[in-house]
Design an enzyme around this catalytic site. Structure first.
Site, short mmCIF file in Angstrom:
data_model
loop_
_atom_site.label_atom_id
_atom_site.label_comp_id
_atom_site.label_asym_id
_atom_site.label_seq_id
_atom_site.Cartn_x
_atom_site.Cartn_y
_atom_site.Cartn_z
N ASP A 51 0.84 -1.20 0.00
CA ASP A 51 0.00 0.00 0.00
C ASP A 51 0.89 1.26 0.00
O ASP A 51 0.40 2.38 -0.13
CB ASP A 51 -1.02 -0.01 1.15
CG ASP A 51 -0.38 -0.09 2.53
OD1 ASP A 51 0.86 -0.18 2.61
OD2 ASP A 51 -1.13 -0.06 3.53
N SER A 52 2.21 1.04 0.11
CA SER A 52 3.17 2.14 -0.11
C SER A 52 3.00 2.71 -1.51
O SER A 52 3.45 3.82 -1.79
CB SER A 52 4.60 1.63 0.09
OG SER A 52 4.81 0.43 -0.64
N GLU A 122 -2.18 -5.70 8.11
CA GLU A 122 -1.50 -5.19 9.31
C GLU A 122 -2.29 -5.50 10.57
O GLU A 122 -3.53 -5.47 10.55
CB GLU A 122 -1.34 -3.66 9.20
CG GLU A 122 -0.45 -3.22 8.06
CD GLU A 122 -0.28 -1.70 8.00
OE1 GLU A 122 -0.78 -0.98 8.90
OE2 GLU A 122 0.35 -1.23 7.04
N GLU A 189 8.23 -4.58 11.14
CA GLU A 189 8.70 -3.27 10.67
C GLU A 189 9.17 -2.40 11.84
O GLU A 189 8.45 -2.21 12.83
CB GLU A 189 7.58 -2.56 9.90
CG GLU A 189 7.99 -1.19 9.39
CD GLU A 189 7.14 -0.64 8.26
OE1 GLU A 189 6.26 -1.37 7.74
OE2 GLU A 189 7.36 0.52 7.88
#
Ligand code: KIV
Length: 271
Positions: A51-52, A122, A189
């Protein structure tokens, strides 16, 4: 009989086996067919349509704005370039939080319309039940813990997660919970390297780190970061393997000069 060599495709079980065999997993992102075709030929294990893409392709400030329909367009394009790597699509913000049925439909769209082999989403405890359901329905899921950019407003920034012992223990518990729910791998992350290593050692499934040190079973970067194409900011964990942004600028400036001075096109470039 065809003399063409059959491509050995990367699969969900082969990714799990890489951990068992101690082979590090290399993952990078792509959002279009041109990039994914080069990436696939490079021998990368996993291509993530992150989704970056909302930031590097869409120009948004964070990952929250990218929609399900935009992600499907990026992913379909990436699929056309991939023959060998495992293709994973990120479930964007609000595509899995509203209801379980909507989440299952959206995850299924990635498999049915865009041809991915797995989805990534996520979160920990809050999404464990959903992950269990998706896996039961045959949709492989990659988890994502630590700095989860879709919760950026709750965190108040992009700082390292899990530095205090309470959050560190919570992350360890959530990693086990996600493994139990059926994720085949887990992105960690921006957490301390020692914590990421401890989590990796506690799991049977591979961890894939980004800003989480070398104790993870694999590594991921955003391709546009490591290529020096995304120049707005550079987190400490990004290693630049190229400076393509600078090279592009030089090429564009050179072209403009040539057009203005009538050096382009020359006779060889004319009919
Ligand atoms: O969106 C993304 O590109 C990601 C990776 C950085 C893991 O989630």
């Amino acid at each position: 009989m065809s003399v063409e060599k059959k491509i050995k495709r990367v699969t969900v079980p082969s990714i799990i086996n890489m951990k068992r065999n101690g082979e590090p997993i290399a993952m990078l992102t792509a959002y279009d067919a041109l990039m994914s075709e080069i990436l696939d030929r490079s021998g990368i294990d996993i291509i993530l349509v992150g989704d970056s893409g909302g930031m590097v392709m869409g120009g948004h400030e964070n990952t929250l704005a990218v929609t399900m329909d935009e992600m499907i367009i990026y992913t379909k394009s990436v699929r056309r370039g991939v023959n060998r790597a495992l293709l994973v699509a990120d479930m964007p913000f609000l595509s899995y939080q509203c209801s379980e049925s909507e989440a299952i439909r959206n995850a299924g769209r990635f498999l049915q319309e865009a041809g991915v082999e797995a989805v990534k989403l996520e979160g920990g405890k809050a999404v464990a039940g959903l992950i269990r359901k998706l896996v039961q329905y045959g949709i492989p899921v990659m988890g994502h813990l630590g700095l989860t950019p879709q919760s950026i407003h709750q965190f108040g920034g992009y700082g390292v997660r899990g530095k205090d012992s309470m959050l560190a223990s919570q992350l360890k518990e959530e990693a086990l919970l996600l493994q139990d729910a059926g994720v085949f791998s887990l992105v960690l992350e921006k957490i301390p390297a020692a914590l990421a290593e401890a989590i990796s050692m506690s799991l049977q499934i591979p961890t894939i780190g980004i800003g989480a040190g070398k104790g993870c079973d694999g590594q991921v970067l955003v391709s546009h970061d490591m290529l020096g194409l995304y120049e707005k900011f550079k987190p400490k964990f990004v290693r630049r393997y190229a400076e393509l942004g600078k090279e592009m600028m030089a090429a564009f400036v050179h072209y403009i000069e040539d057009v203005k001075s009538k050096k382009f096109p020359n006779e060889d470039e004319s009919y």
